[in-house]
Design a protein around this motif. Structure first.
Motif, PDB file in Angstrom:
ATOM      1  N   THR A  33     -42.473  13.422 -30.978  1.00  0.00           N
ATOM      2  CA  THR A  33     -43.710  13.859 -31.624  1.00  0.00           C
ATOM      3  C   THR A  33     -43.520  15.273 -32.149  1.00  0.00           C
ATOM      4  O   THR A  33     -42.620  15.996 -31.713  1.00  0.00           O
ATOM      5  N   SER A  35     -45.878  18.814 -33.410  1.00  0.00           N
ATOM      6  CA  SER A  35     -47.205  19.434 -33.474  1.00  0.00           C
ATOM      7  C   SER A  35     -47.077  20.890 -33.917  1.00  0.00           C
ATOM      8  O   SER A  35     -46.037  21.517 -33.747  1.00  0.00           O
ATOM      9  N   LYS A  37     -48.135  24.913 -33.862  1.00  0.00           N
ATOM     10  CA  LYS A  37     -48.710  25.999 -33.058  1.00  0.00           C
ATOM     11  C   LYS A  37     -49.547  26.835 -34.026  1.00  0.00           C
ATOM     12  O   LYS A  37     -49.017  27.671 -34.749  1.00  0.00           O
ATOM     13  N   THR A  48     -55.274  19.838 -37.780  1.00  0.00           N
ATOM     14  CA  THR A  48     -54.089  20.082 -36.956  1.00  0.00           C
ATOM     15  C   THR A  48     -52.890  20.538 -37.782  1.00  0.00           C
ATOM     16  O   THR A  48     -51.807  20.702 -37.242  1.00  0.00           O
ATOM     17  N   TYR A  49     -53.078  20.734 -39.083  1.00  0.00           N
ATOM     18  CA  TYR A  49     -52.015  21.291 -39.917  1.00  0.00           C
ATOM     19  C   TYR A  49     -52.278  22.778 -40.148  1.00  0.00           C
ATOM     20  O   TYR A  49     -53.310  23.321 -39.745  1.00  0.00           O
ATOM     21  N   VAL A  64     -43.405  25.155 -34.846  1.00  0.00           N
ATOM     22  CA  VAL A  64     -43.572  23.704 -34.803  1.00  0.00           C
ATOM     23  C   VAL A  64     -42.884  23.203 -33.535  1.00  0.00           C
ATOM     24  O   VAL A  64     -41.714  23.487 -33.304  1.00  0.00           O
ATOM     25  N   SER A  67     -41.151  17.419 -29.646  1.00  0.00           N
ATOM     26  CA  SER A  67     -41.061  16.867 -28.291  1.00  0.00           C
ATOM     27  C   SER A  67     -40.231  15.587 -28.331  1.00  0.00           C
ATOM     28  O   SER A  67     -40.629  14.601 -28.945  1.00  0.00           O
ATOM     29  N   SER A 127     -39.257  19.614 -24.829  1.00  0.00           N
ATOM     30  CA  SER A 127     -39.782  20.074 -26.113  1.00  0.00           C
ATOM     31  C   SER A 127     -39.101  21.376 -26.504  1.00  0.00           C
ATOM     32  O   SER A 127     -38.657  22.143 -25.640  1.00  0.00           O
ATOM     33  N   THR A 129     -39.523  24.596 -29.597  1.00  0.00           N
ATOM     34  CA  THR A 129     -40.276  25.140 -30.731  1.00  0.00           C
ATOM     35  C   THR A 129     -39.306  25.710 -31.756  1.00  0.00           C
ATOM     36  O   THR A 129     -38.428  26.500 -31.415  1.00  0.00           O
ATOM     37  N   TYR A 173     -41.876  13.088 -39.640  1.00  0.00           N
ATOM     38  CA  TYR A 173     -43.205  13.692 -39.534  1.00  0.00           C
ATOM     39  C   TYR A 173     -43.310  14.841 -40.529  1.00  0.00           C
ATOM     40  O   TYR A 173     -42.328  15.532 -40.792  1.00  0.00           O
ATOM     41  N   ILE A 175     -45.978  18.174 -41.227  1.00  0.00           N
ATOM     42  CA  ILE A 175     -47.169  18.973 -40.919  1.00  0.00           C
ATOM     43  C   ILE A 175     -47.497  19.770 -42.172  1.00  0.00           C
ATOM     44  O   ILE A 175     -46.680  20.564 -42.645  1.00  0.00           O
TER      45      ILE A 175
END
Length: 198
Positions: A33, A35, A37, A48-49, A64, A67, A127, A129, A173, A175
């Motif tokens: 996944t 996501s 920050k 969430t972007y 970013v 995970s 995970s 970053t 993915y 973002i």
């Protein structure tokens, strides 16, 4: 009595077809996944972007989180792509080197330092970053700069076809990144370049 036998035959046929074994395809899980920050200058807390309010000359690192949910270590490619409109009229972030319209004055690649895809290895069940850095031009910009942080898991081995056709699914993915310096919306100025049969 005749109707009773009709019901028995119909039920038997239904059970026969229901029990018939057909081959099924199972999709392999993505296994990771991604996501964002979100920083303090996020101007829309409901998304969430990265929807950021920025200033001229502003520089910032965007984090970013990747995970890796699989049981093996995995390597990922990531970079920042320009948002374009594809042939279906839908916004698309997947092309790392799209053909840009001549009317684009400042694009996503003009403000982000990372011009090439980066690589990162994330151990199993952990995970990590990663960061991409933008620096806004000194001259104030009206409107928005749109793009996306694109993350793709790299496959260890290319699929080899033994019999028939082998299909390898690849997932990525994105973002979204929206940078703007003011809340004034710039009216679209659409010009029809060409009409042809396709």
């Amino acid at each position: 009595m005749k109707r009773y036998w009709q019901w028995i035959l119909a039920l038997g046929a239904l059970l026969t077809f229901a029990g018939w074994q057909t081959p099924t395809a199972h999709a392999e899980g993505v296994g990771y996944t991604v996501s964002a920050k979100l920083p303090k200058n996020q101007d829309d807390k409901n998304v969430t972007y990265f929807a950021l309010r920025v200033k001229p000359n502003q520089q910032e690192k965007l984090g970013v989180v990747i995970s890796n949910q699989s049981k093996k270590s995995a390597t990922f490619q990531y970079g920042v792509n320009q948002a374009i409109t594809n042939n279906n009229g839908v916004i698309d972030y997947s092309n790392s080197n799209p053909k840009l319209d001549s009317s684009l004055k400042v694009g996503i690649k003009d403000v982000f330092n990372e011009q090439k895809l980066q690589k990162v290895t994330v151990p199993a069940k952990t995970s990590k970053t990663v960061y991409v850095t933008y620096k806004m031009p000194s001259k104030k910009i009206d409107g928005m700069i749109l793009g996306g942080v694109y993350v793709k898991k790299m496959s260890g081995k290319e699929a080899k076809a033994k019999k028939g056709v082998t299909i390898t699914n690849q997932f990525a993915y994105v973002i979204g990144v929206r940078l703007r310096e003011s809340s004034v919306d710039v009216a679209p100025d659409m010009k029809l370049n060409e009409v042809r049969a396709g």
